[in-house]
Write a protein that holds these residues in place. Structure first.
Motif, PDB file in Angstrom:
ATOM      1  N   ASP A   5      59.002   6.323  14.954  1.00 14.63           N
ATOM      2  CA  ASP A   5      59.788   5.875  13.778  1.00 14.63           C
ATOM      3  C   ASP A   5      60.985   6.854  13.631  1.00 14.63           C
ATOM      4  O   ASP A   5      61.916   6.494  12.843  1.00 14.63           O
TER       5      ASP A   5
ATOM      6  N   ASP B  33      51.341   2.849   5.910  1.00 12.87           N
ATOM      7  CA  ASP B  33      52.819   2.611   6.421  1.00 12.87           C
ATOM      8  C   ASP B  33      53.252   1.324   5.611  1.00 12.87           C
ATOM      9  O   ASP B  33      54.316   0.847   6.253  1.00 12.87           O
TER      10      ASP B  33
ATOM     11  N   CYS C 115      54.823   7.886   8.929  1.00 12.67           N
ATOM     12  CA  CYS C 115      53.471   7.794   8.251  1.00 12.67           C
ATOM     13  C   CYS C 115      52.249   8.675   9.102  1.00 12.67           C
ATOM     14  O   CYS C 115      51.598   9.199   8.597  1.00 12.67           O
TER      15      CYS C 115
ATOM     16  N   ASP D 292      54.063   3.216  14.474  1.00 12.79           N
ATOM     17  CA  ASP D 292      53.902   4.210  13.455  1.00 12.79           C
ATOM     18  C   ASP D 292      52.507   3.493  12.472  1.00 12.79           C
ATOM     19  O   ASP D 292      51.685   4.234  12.699  1.00 12.79           O
TER      20      ASP D 292
ATOM     21  N   HIS E 165      55.349   5.922   3.708  1.00 12.65           N
ATOM     22  CA  HIS E 165      56.728   6.687   3.388  1.00 12.65           C
ATOM     23  C   HIS E 165      57.729   5.799   3.125  1.00 12.65           C
ATOM     24  O   HIS E 165      59.060   6.266   3.648  1.00 12.65           O
ATOM     25  N   HIS E 166      57.679   4.560   2.390  1.00 13.64           N
ATOM     26  CA  HIS E 166      58.659   3.525   2.319  1.00 13.64           C
ATOM     27  C   HIS E 166      58.804   3.481   0.893  1.00 13.64           C
ATOM     28  O   HIS E 166      58.108   4.051  -0.170  1.00 13.64           O
TER      29      HIS E 166
HETATM   30 MN   LIG Z   1      56.331   3.951   9.250  1.00 10.21          MN
END
Ligand SMILES: [Mn+2]
Length: 312
Positions: A151, A75, A121, A22, A97-98
Motif C-alpha cells: 500500500d 481494508d 490496514c 493489503d 484506513h479509507h
Molecule cells: Mn489498504
C-alpha cells in the motif's frame, strides 16, 4: 477493566473484492490474532502470491456469500467494494484506513469500528498484536510487512506515516528481511509481471466501484514498473472499459501508474468520461489521457477530485 476486542471463533475476516496484498494480508493476520477464518473475494494478484509464497503462508479461501454470517470487514467500508450479500451479513467490526463516504456498511446495532489515518490496514492489525501483547510469528510479520509495503509502494508514497514506517521496521526484523527496499522492489517486480493477463483482466485486477448519489463509476488502476507494456494494450483496455460501462455505469476510469517515475495517465471509456476527467483534474487530455505528475494513489490522488466533481 478495559475494553478488550474479541470475536466469535466462527468469524470471517474479509477483505474487499479484487483483492490486493493489503486486504488479503490484513485478513490473514487478523484471523490469526483473534481466531477465525480469513476470506478473499476474488483471485490473488501476482504480488500477493509472491508475498504469501515468500513466507509459506497459504492463501485465504474464496467466499462471496456472507448472508447471516459473522464478519469482520478489513481494508474497506463501502458496500460497493464487497459482494452484494455483505449487506445481509452480521458485521461485527470494520477495521480500515479509507475515507468514509457514501455506501458505508451501516448496521442496525452498534458495532466496533476502527478507522485510522495510516497508509495500510496491516499497520493497524500489527498494532493490535502489540496492544494485545501477542507475539508476532515470522510468517505473520512477513505478510503484514507485505501489506504495508504494497500500500505504500515500499514506504515511498507521501501519505506513508511514521507509524507505518516504525511498524514496518519492526515486522521486517521479525520476518528476517534485512533490506526492506530490496524486498519492496521484488514485490513491485512480481506485481509488474502482467504477461498472463488479458486487457479485461488487467482492468479488473485492481478495480473499485464508487457511488456518488445516483451516479455509479468504476475506477481501475494498474501500477507497474513496465507500464509501457500495459499501455501497448490501450485499445483493448478501452474496448473492455466500453463493454463494462454498459453495466449501469455513468463513467469508467482507469489509471496507468508508472512506478519508475511516479506519474500517472488516467483514461476514460469514452469522450464523456474524458470530459469528466478534464474538469475534475483541470487538465486537458493529451495523448492517451489526462497526465498527472507525481500522483499515483487512487485513494488520495484520483478519487477526491472525481468525487468533488460529482458532488458539486
Ligand atoms: Mn489498504
Amino acid at each position: 477493566m478495559s475494553f478488550q476486542l474479541s470475536f466469535p471463533s466462527n468469524a470471517l475476516f474479509v477483505g474487499h473484492k479484487n483483492p490486493d496484498t493489503d486486504c488479503t494480508c490484513s485478513a490473514i493476520a487478523a484471523a490469526n490474532l483473534w481466531g477465525g477464518t480469513p476470506i478473499i473475494q476474488g483471485e490473488l494478484n501476482p504480488e500477493t502470491t509472491f508475498v504469501l509464497e515468500q513466507f509459506g503462508v497459504k492463501a485465504p479461501a474464496f467466499e462471496d456469500n456472507f448472508a447471516g454470517k459473522d464478519v469482520v470487514v478489513v481494508d474497506h467500508n463501502q458496500t460497493t467494494q464487497s459482494a452484494a450479500s455483505m449487506t445481509e451479513a452480521n458485521i461485527l467490526s470494520i477495521i480500515d484506513h479509507h475515507a468514509v463516504q457514501d455506501n458505508f456498511f451501516f448496521q442496525k446495532g452498534p458495532i466496533h469500528i476502527d478507522m485510522r489515518t495510516v497508509a495500510s490496514c496491516c499497520t493497524i492489525i500489527a498494532d493490535y498484536y502489540e496492544e494485545m501483547n501477542v507475539e508476532i510469528t515470522k510468517e505473520m510479520a512477513g505478510v503484514m510487512l507485505g501489506g504495508i509495503l504494497s500500500d505504500t509502494l515500499a514506504l515511498t508514497v507521501p501519505h506513508t506515516t511514521e507509524i507505518d514506517k516504525e511498524i514496518a521496521a519492526k515486522l521486517a526484523k521479525i520476518a528476517g528481511i534485512e533490506d526492506v527496499a530490496d524486498f519492496g522492489q521484488q514485490m513491485l517486480i512480481a506485481k509488474s509481471d502482467l504477461s498472463k493477463y488479458t486487457a479485461a483482466e488487467i482492468l479488473n485486477l485492481d478495480y473499485k466501484d464508487f457511488i456518488f448519489g445516483d451516479i455509479k463509476i468504476g475506477f481501475g488502476v494498474c501500477e507497474s514498473l513496465l507500464i509501457d507494456k500495459v499501455k501497448a494494450k490501450h485499445d483493448e483496455i478501452t474496448a473492455a472499459m466500453i463493454n463494462n460501462k454498459k453495466d449501469g455505469y455513468s463513467a469508467l476510469f482507469f489509471a496507468y501508474v508508472d512506478l519508475t517515475t511516479n506519474n500517472s495517465v488516467v483514461i476514460g471509456a469514452d469522450d464523456a468520461d474524458f470530459k469528466v476527467l478534464e474538469q475534475a483534474f483541470g487538465i486537458s487530455k493529451s495523448d492517451l489521457g489526462v497526465a498527472l505528475e507525481g500522483k499515483i494513489s487512487r485513494k488520495n490522488d484520483f478519487i477526491p477530485p472525481v468525487s468533488a466533481y460529482y458532488n458539486k
